[in-house]
Design an enzyme around this catalytic site. Structure first.
Site, PDB file in Angstrom:
ATOM      1  N   SER A 176      -0.330  -7.567  -0.923  1.00 23.66           N
ATOM      2  CA  SER A 176      -0.224  -6.126  -1.160  1.00 23.66           C
ATOM      3  C   SER A 176       1.152  -5.669  -1.627  1.00 23.66           C
ATOM      4  O   SER A 176       1.274  -4.634  -2.280  1.00 23.66           O
ATOM      5  CB  SER A 176      -0.621  -5.367   0.108  1.00 23.66           C
ATOM      6  OG  SER A 176       0.134  -5.811   1.220  1.00 23.66           O
ATOM      7  N   GLU A 205       3.254  12.465   3.046  1.00 25.99           N
ATOM      8  CA  GLU A 205       3.827  11.968   4.296  1.00 25.99           C
ATOM      9  C   GLU A 205       4.241  10.520   4.060  1.00 25.99           C
ATOM     10  O   GLU A 205       3.737   9.877   3.152  1.00 25.99           O
ATOM     11  CB  GLU A 205       2.785  12.018   5.410  1.00 25.99           C
ATOM     12  CG  GLU A 205       1.831  10.804   5.466  1.00 25.99           C
ATOM     13  CD  GLU A 205       0.925  10.663   4.254  1.00 25.99           C
ATOM     14  OE1 GLU A 205       0.648  11.678   3.599  1.00 25.99           O
ATOM     15  OE2 GLU A 205       0.496   9.521   3.959  1.00 25.99           O
ATOM     16  N   LYS A 260       0.694   0.712  -3.428  1.00 28.05           N
ATOM     17  CA  LYS A 260       0.658   2.149  -3.156  1.00 28.05           C
ATOM     18  C   LYS A 260       0.784   3.004  -4.414  1.00 28.05           C
ATOM     19  O   LYS A 260       0.289   4.118  -4.468  1.00 28.05           O
ATOM     20  CB  LYS A 260       1.748   2.511  -2.159  1.00 28.05           C
ATOM     21  CG  LYS A 260       1.412   2.003  -0.756  1.00 28.05           C
ATOM     22  CD  LYS A 260       2.119   2.807   0.300  1.00 28.05           C
ATOM     23  CE  LYS A 260       1.562   2.476   1.669  1.00 28.05           C
ATOM     24  NZ  LYS A 260       1.949   1.111   2.104  1.00 28.05           N
TER      25      LYS A 260
HETATM   26  C1  LIG Z   1       1.617   0.519   3.222  1.00 27.08           C
HETATM   27  C2  LIG Z   1       1.392  -0.929   3.030  1.00 27.08           C
HETATM   28  C3  LIG Z   1       0.288  -1.597   3.605  1.00 27.08           C
HETATM   29  C4  LIG Z   1      -0.679  -0.934   4.532  1.00 27.08           C
HETATM   30  O1  LIG Z   1      -1.396   0.132   3.987  1.00 27.08           O
HETATM   31  P1  LIG Z   1      -2.932   0.015   3.621  1.00 27.08           P
HETATM   32  O2  LIG Z   1      -3.324   1.415   3.343  1.00 27.08           O
HETATM   33  O3  LIG Z   1      -3.653  -0.585   4.777  1.00 27.08           O
HETATM   34  O4  LIG Z   1      -3.026  -0.848   2.420  1.00 27.08           O
HETATM   35  C5  LIG Z   1       0.114  -2.943   3.333  1.00 27.08           C
HETATM   36  N1  LIG Z   1       0.979  -3.623   2.558  1.00 27.08           N
HETATM   37  C6  LIG Z   1       2.057  -3.021   1.990  1.00 27.08           C
HETATM   38  C7  LIG Z   1       2.975  -3.839   1.152  1.00 27.08           C
HETATM   39  C8  LIG Z   1       2.297  -1.660   2.213  1.00 27.08           C
HETATM   40  O5  LIG Z   1       3.370  -1.093   1.665  1.00 27.08           O
END
Ligand SMILES: *Cc1c(COP(=O)(O)O)cnc(C)c1O
Length: 419
Positions: free
Chosen positions: A396, A130, A108
């Site tokens: 992610s 948000e 993010k």
């Molecule tokens: C917020 C988040 C997501 C989901 O958000 P996307 O916009 O779909 O990437 C996925 N993995 C993590 C670790 C997150 O913090």
């Protein structure tokens, strides 16, 4: 595809236009999806942002500043790790793109930093954002502190209670966290409230949206800022393994980490691409957060895309063990990628994701976010029917934020390491 208005011919035409790089088009559309469905009061704010995006993303000085901050503050490039023990267990060649190693613990920050830099170039005096689970709020608060911009984060009252540690983190980083008590008191209401704040002063305030959703140009802007994930991973896997992967896979909430990883591979015909949504407890109404698997097209937060709604078009409640995937909509580019057949989407259940957290911890010494573990679960399933293939998984984020859930769901039930 649940929208049966697109026939085979239409699908082929969309795919050809996708591969020619035609999306988004002038109207911010991705074929039938996307666009800008916003109230009159927000039209000029979006138009100003669109002009700013066109100007600054193409500006060499802006890009230099962004690259400098990404490398010296965010910690990019993030590593690409070979996963030898998962590879052996799954009968595959598994590689992990490590966004868990980025500053604040997930992908993010790539988006939050990029948009905060853009906001400063556009002359904004303050930022509003948000947050649902709090991860985007933390990334935004950190980026704003770094740039000396005041930051207000809207968060549903229910989420503030569920995600108290992230509320504290945001406050330490200097942000003002505003509790949203209207609507569903979660992410959906927080987005509405941030928009209302933006309307009040669209020139002095910048709205820092957290995923590849919303009205044009947000899905495009977020894709461009997150594509650094896929560009790095593509270079790294060719250098480290000698070839492109057979499969690229990532979890899909709003879809930002997935589109960032997928985008640089879309024109690689030998590469299959798979997005994994939150399958929750199952296919029933309110049991999941998987609009591409179980939804229908509709408009939410300014964009036409796949959406979890009932027969009257009412947005459905969602469920996922992972707060970051718990959203009833999805970015319009994913709806297009599904409709034209370039990317497949499947769901992984809460139980499969939790099992994947444990397996990744025990095999690779990496505690993944529960969101990311959906991609691991999907990859493991794909590997069973595609033995011996090279798989690139978007990891992610890190799972430290999920310890409360993991303690309740995994450690309390079945202690490991014993016997
Ligand atoms: C917020 C988040 C997501 C989901 O958000 P996307 O916009 O779909 O990437 C996925 N993995 C993590 C670790 C997150 O913090």
């Amino acid at each position: 595809m649940n929208d049966n208005t697109i026939d085979t011919k239409g699908r082929e035409r969309l795919l050809a236009r996708l591969l020619a790089g035609e999306f988004p088009d002038q109207q911010g559309r991705y074929g039938p999806f996307g666009g800008r469905y916003v109230p009159e009061t927000l039209v000029s704010a979006h138009e100003r942002l669109e002009a700013g995006v066109a100007r600054w993303l193409a500006d060499a000085d802006f890009q230099r500043e962004l690259q400098q901050e990404l490398s010296t503050w965010v910690g990019r490039p993030t590593a690409l790790s070979h996963a030898p023990r998962l590879s052996q267990r799954w009968g595959a060649d598994v590689w992990l793109k490590r966004e868990d190693l980025a500053h604040t613990g997930a992908h993010k920050i790539n988006n939050a930093l990029g948009q905060a830099l853009l906001a400063r170039r556009l002359g904004a005096r303050r930022i509003v954002a948000e947050t649902g689970a709090g991860q985007h709020g933390v990334a935004s608060a950190a980026a704003c502190a770094r740039l000396g911009l005041p930051c207000t984060v809207y968060m549903g009252a229910v989420d503030m209670e569920r995600q108290a540690p992230n509320v504290g983190r945001m406050r330490l980083l200097g942000a003002t966290v505003v509790s949203v008590t209207g609507g569903d008191q979660t992410l959906r209401a927080a987005i509405d409230e941030a928009m209302r704040d933006w309307v009040a002063d669209p020139e002095g305030t910048y709205y820092l949206l957290g995923s590849a959703v919303g009205a044009h140009p947000y899905p495009y802007l977020v894709r461009e800022l997150q594509s650094v994930i896929g560009r790095e991973a593509r270079t790294q896997i060719r250098a480290q393994s000698g070839a492109l992967p057979d499969l690229v896979i990532a979890c899909v909430g709003g879809g930002s980490n997935a589109i960032g990883l997928f985008h640089p591979f879309v024109n690689d015909q030998s590469v299959a691409i798979l997005g994994i949504e939150a399958g929750g407890r199952g296919a029933g109404l309110g049991d999941n957060a998987a609009p591409l698997s179980f939804g229908r097209p509709g408009v939410l937060h300014g964009s036409y895309s796949m959406l979890l709604q009932d027969g009257d078009g009412q947005i459905q409640e969602t469920h996922s063990v992972s707060a970051g995937l718990d959203y009833p909509g999805v970015g319009p580019e994913h709806a297009l990628l599904q409709a034209c057949g370039r990317v497949s989407y499947e769901a992984a259940s809460d139980a499969d994701a939790l099992a994947a957290v444990r397996e990744c911890c025990e095999c690779e010494g990496i505690l993944p976010a529960i969101e990311s573990a959906h991609a691991l679960a999907g990859a493991r399933r794909w590997a069973r029917s595609h033995p011996g293939k090279r798989i690139l998984i978007g990891l992610s984020g890190r799972g430290d934020k999920d310890m409360l859930t993991l303690t309740q769901m995994l450690l309390a039930k079945a202690p490991t390491g014993a016997a």
